[in-house]
Design a protein around this motif. Structure first.
Motif, PDB file in Angstrom:
ATOM      1  N   THR A  48       0.842  -1.308   0.032  1.00  0.00           N
ATOM      2  CA  THR A  48      -0.063   0.118   0.011  1.00  0.00           C
ATOM      3  C   THR A  48       0.865   1.197  -0.113  1.00  0.00           C
ATOM      4  O   THR A  48       2.098   1.183   0.238  1.00  0.00           O
ATOM      5  N   THR A  78      -8.175  -0.751  -4.555  1.00  0.00           N
ATOM      6  CA  THR A  78      -8.505   0.031  -3.324  1.00  0.00           C
ATOM      7  C   THR A  78      -9.114  -0.755  -2.337  1.00  0.00           C
ATOM      8  O   THR A  78     -10.217  -1.493  -2.830  1.00  0.00           O
ATOM      9  N   THR A 128      -7.409   3.400   0.721  1.00  0.00           N
ATOM     10  CA  THR A 128      -6.021   2.813   0.608  1.00  0.00           C
ATOM     11  C   THR A 128      -5.733   2.109  -0.871  1.00  0.00           C
ATOM     12  O   THR A 128      -6.792   1.411  -1.131  1.00  0.00           O
ATOM     13  N   THR A 129      -4.710   2.253  -1.566  1.00  0.00           N
ATOM     14  CA  THR A 129      -4.455   1.770  -2.847  1.00  0.00           C
ATOM     15  C   THR A 129      -3.344   0.753  -2.997  1.00  0.00           C
ATOM     16  O   THR A 129      -2.270   0.802  -2.102  1.00  0.00           O
ATOM     17  N   PHE A 130      -3.805  -0.440  -3.314  1.00  0.00           N
ATOM     18  CA  PHE A 130      -2.767  -1.508  -3.446  1.00  0.00           C
ATOM     19  C   PHE A 130      -2.017  -1.379  -4.585  1.00  0.00           C
ATOM     20  O   PHE A 130      -2.601  -1.162  -5.823  1.00  0.00           O
TER      21      PHE A 130
END
Length: 295
Positions: free
Chosen positions: A143, A158, A265-267
């Motif tokens: 992340t 996300t 949250t972005t992966f």
């Protein structure tokens, strides 16, 4: 080939600034690494590293040689990759790292393994910030924003951290309407294994994060106990929505305080930059981008 091996040891040492780290990557002792560098310096007639009892650093000549060696090894890697691409299927060990929440990805990784049975997965699950190149990872899922210019990155998807509990729990303890209503609730908290710090729930008001003193009824460094205790009506937890989507769809867990929770949250998947990806990394990156989300 012996010279290429020496150059590989030198490049690894130049990038990691540690003979010990190189030894761990290659499965040899730090002393063997030091001797290989010493032989290379003797052959070249120039000192490549400044050494002290605790650290090593490149000399100006070493820094210049490092850039040239990187290009040489990149060409060799490219040649090998072109040969590998002529084979019928990707193969070999693929070392990957996932955050602890990555255990949710295992069914997708199993699907990858079934599609590419000649690729052997070596999986590390950890919330620590791994050194992708220095530790020899082929790809990592993480992340946050990537901070290493030596890495390529692609966005996977996300998720949100949501505050959940059972309808029965909220009937007994009351449904919080405002963040301050969390006082007195049984909170199931997460502690980061690498730092020992307790996770801060992502609540805010008027764009300002709220510092809340939560009453912990249980603290854990793993996601599964939080979800289990929440499902049993023992308290409320702040967990990734991708981890409890089924329970929310079935009404077993409900979310609260969504108006105060703008968490997103972005992966990303990250891998070392190279002109030519090896087949095993190429198919893995493409598969994960296309299949990881939705879980």
């Amino acid at each position: 080939m012996e010279s290429l091996g020496s150059l590989d040891v030198f490049v690894r040492a130049g990038e990691s600034r540690s003979f010990t780290a190189v030894g761990q990557q290659l499965g040899i002792s730090a002393s063997a690494v030091s001797k290989a560098i010493a032989r290379l310096e003797e052959r070249l007639g120039v000192r490549l590293f400044h050494r002290s009892t605790r650290t090593i650093s490149l000399t100006p000549e070493g820094a210049l040689f490092l850039e040239r060696c990187r290009r040489i090894l990149c060409e060799v890697e490219s040649a090998e990759a072109e040969l590998l691409q002529t084979q019928s299927a990707p193969q070999g060990k693929l070392r990957i790292s996932l955050p602890s929440v990555g255990t949710l990805f295992m069914p997708k990784l199993a699907a990858f393994q079934r599609r590419y049975p000649d690729v052997a997965l070596d999986i590390d699950c950890s919330d620590r910030l791994v050194e992708v190149i220095e530790e020899g990872f082929d790809a990592v899922i993480r992340t946050g924003e990537p901070g290493d210019s030596r890495l390529m990155a692609r966005v996977l998807g996300t998720y949100r951290r949501v505050i959940v509990g059972t309808p029965d729990y909220f009937q007994r303890a009351g449904l919080p309407q405002h963040p301050e209503d969390l006082a007195g609730h049984a909170c199931l908290l997460y502690r980061y294994p690498t730092t020992g710090k307790t996770d801060v729930w992502p609540l805010s008001m008027d764009g300002q994060p709220l510092a809340l003193d939560l009453s912990a009824s249980m603290v854990t460094n793993s996601l599964d106990p939080q979800i289990c205790f929440a499902e049993q009506g023992l308290g409320i937890a702040c967990v990734p929505d991708i981890a409890v989507r089924r329970q929310m769809d079935e009404g077993k867990l409900i979310t609260v305080l969504d108006d105060y929770n703008q968490d997103r949250t972005t992966f990303r998947i990250l891998w070392p930059s190279s002109r030519h990806l090896s087949p095993k990394i190429r198919v893995f990156v493409d598969f994960i981008v296309q299949n990881l989300f939705p879980l």
